[in-house]
Scaffold this active site. Structure first.
Site, PDB file in Angstrom:
ATOM      1  N   ASP A  67     -49.532   7.196  32.483  1.00 53.93           N
ATOM      2  CA  ASP A  67     -48.963   7.802  31.267  1.00 53.93           C
ATOM      3  C   ASP A  67     -48.372   9.178  31.561  1.00 53.93           C
ATOM      4  O   ASP A  67     -48.474   9.673  32.685  1.00 53.93           O
ATOM      5  CB  ASP A  67     -50.030   7.876  30.156  1.00 53.93           C
ATOM      6  CG  ASP A  67     -51.327   8.536  30.608  1.00 53.93           C
ATOM      7  OD1 ASP A  67     -51.353   9.131  31.707  1.00 53.93           O
ATOM      8  OD2 ASP A  67     -52.316   8.452  29.863  1.00 53.93           O
ATOM      9  N   ASN A 136     -61.325   9.179  21.431  1.00 51.63           N
ATOM     10  CA  ASN A 136     -61.058   8.229  20.332  1.00 51.63           C
ATOM     11  C   ASN A 136     -60.988   6.775  20.843  1.00 51.63           C
ATOM     12  O   ASN A 136     -60.553   5.889  20.120  1.00 51.63           O
ATOM     13  CB  ASN A 136     -59.742   8.589  19.627  1.00 51.63           C
ATOM     14  CG  ASN A 136     -58.550   8.509  20.567  1.00 51.63           C
ATOM     15  OD1 ASN A 136     -58.708   8.278  21.767  1.00 51.63           O
ATOM     16  ND2 ASN A 136     -57.357   8.692  20.031  1.00 51.63           N
ATOM     17  N   HIS A 138     -59.113   5.735  23.341  1.00 48.69           N
ATOM     18  CA  HIS A 138     -57.822   5.328  23.923  1.00 48.69           C
ATOM     19  C   HIS A 138     -57.936   5.098  25.433  1.00 48.69           C
ATOM     20  O   HIS A 138     -58.846   5.606  26.090  1.00 48.69           O
ATOM     21  CB  HIS A 138     -56.692   6.316  23.575  1.00 48.69           C
ATOM     22  CG  HIS A 138     -56.711   7.610  24.321  1.00 48.69           C
ATOM     23  ND1 HIS A 138     -55.993   8.711  23.905  1.00 48.69           N
ATOM     24  CD2 HIS A 138     -57.343   8.020  25.459  1.00 48.69           C
ATOM     25  CE1 HIS A 138     -56.177   9.702  24.756  1.00 48.69           C
ATOM     26  NE2 HIS A 138     -56.989   9.314  25.697  1.00 48.69           N
ATOM     27  N   GLU A 143     -53.346   4.313  21.826  1.00 46.58           N
ATOM     28  CA  GLU A 143     -54.172   4.904  20.773  1.00 46.58           C
ATOM     29  C   GLU A 143     -54.732   3.805  19.862  1.00 46.58           C
ATOM     30  O   GLU A 143     -54.221   2.682  19.842  1.00 46.58           O
ATOM     31  CB  GLU A 143     -53.313   5.880  19.950  1.00 46.58           C
ATOM     32  CG  GLU A 143     -52.693   7.018  20.758  1.00 46.58           C
ATOM     33  CD  GLU A 143     -53.680   8.142  21.095  1.00 46.58           C
ATOM     34  OE1 GLU A 143     -54.855   7.859  21.370  1.00 46.58           O
ATOM     35  OE2 GLU A 143     -53.243   9.308  21.099  1.00 46.58           O
TER      36      GLU A 143
END
Ligand code: PGA
Length: 245
Positions: A67, A136, A138, A143
């Site tokens: 990423d 979270n 991810h 996400e």
């Protein structure tokens, strides 16, 4: 899915490095996708150390990005590009021809995604991935809520990712979007290792391993992968109800 729990961060790093080195020993031209972030820093230091003593040859390995932050240039020390060069590519003397990363500054960011998809397809897919897990849940910048059949794509980052992400930057930085391999890339990779350490990750690790599999929790999707592993330290494992460190 296999779960391995290690005493502490050092032991975790040693074992993740060992797994990575084994992949390269068995397949010297392996295609690797290695995460950035705080979690793998110890692993990469171990890998570099092992390569220095001459055990493993990285000269044929191919690397692809997981990423990148959109709008952050490669020379920014918070970029994924900068991280990989600093912790892996420079110390391992990797030839730039072995590396294919996302350009977070690309004018046509959608095209950047298709170029990455094509590149990975031409390489014949990814052999081994090491990924962290976000607070979270991810994976990369996949996400919560992201469809699981995506290849590379541009994402509007969660508020949590935008704020947690500040830790990588020397100055406060606007982090609105990310570019990432998709969950489909992860599911098609031959082998995926999720790594986590520290008590701050214990709640999300417990959910990823024990809560129902859901796109709301991208890390949980990896439980459907044919060869996925969770390598975590005892602190990150401390809230698992079924498995005790
Ligand atoms: P970290 O990042 O290793 O810095 O905790 C993990 C992630 O957000 O994927």
């Amino acid at each position: 899915m296999k779960i391995s729990i290690f005493e502490d961060y050092d032991q975790l790093s040693i074992h993740v490095a060992e797994a990575l080195l084994k992949v390269v020993l068995e397949k010297p031209d392996a295609v690797l996708c290695l995460a950035t972030g705080e979690t793998p820093i110890g692993t990469y230091a171990q890998v570099v150390e092992q390569a220095r003593v001459g055990e493993v040859d990285f000269s044929k390995v191919r690397f692809v990005a997981l990423d990148e932050w959109v709008g952050v240039p490669p020379e920014n020390s918070g970029s994924c590009h900068f991280f990989l060069h600093k912790h892996l590519f420079e110390p391992l003397s990797i030839n730039p021809k072995q590396v294919y990363l996302f350009d977070g500054m690309a004018k046509n960011i959608e095209n950047e995604c298709r170029l990455m998809d094509d590149h990975i397809a031409k390489l014949g897919g990814i052999d081994f991935m090491i990924v962290g897990i976000g607070m979270n849940g991810h994976i990369g910048f996949n996400e919560p809520g992201i469809p699981e059949d995506r290849y590379a794509h541009v994402v509007d980052l969660d508020e949590m990712t935008q704020s947690v992400g500040q830790k990588y930057f020397e100055q406060e930085t606007i982090l609105k979007q990310g570019i990432t391999l998709g969950m489909q890339h992860l599911m098609e990779a031959k082998s995926v290792m999720v790594i986590a350490n520290g008590s701050k990750k214990s709640a999300i690790v417990a959910q990823a391993i024990e809560a129902p599999i859901s796109t709301q929790l991208p890390a949980s999707l990896l439980r459907k992968h044919r060869d996925s592993m969770f390598f975590i330290d005892a602190a990150a494992a401390s809230r698992l109800s079924k498995i005790k460190p």
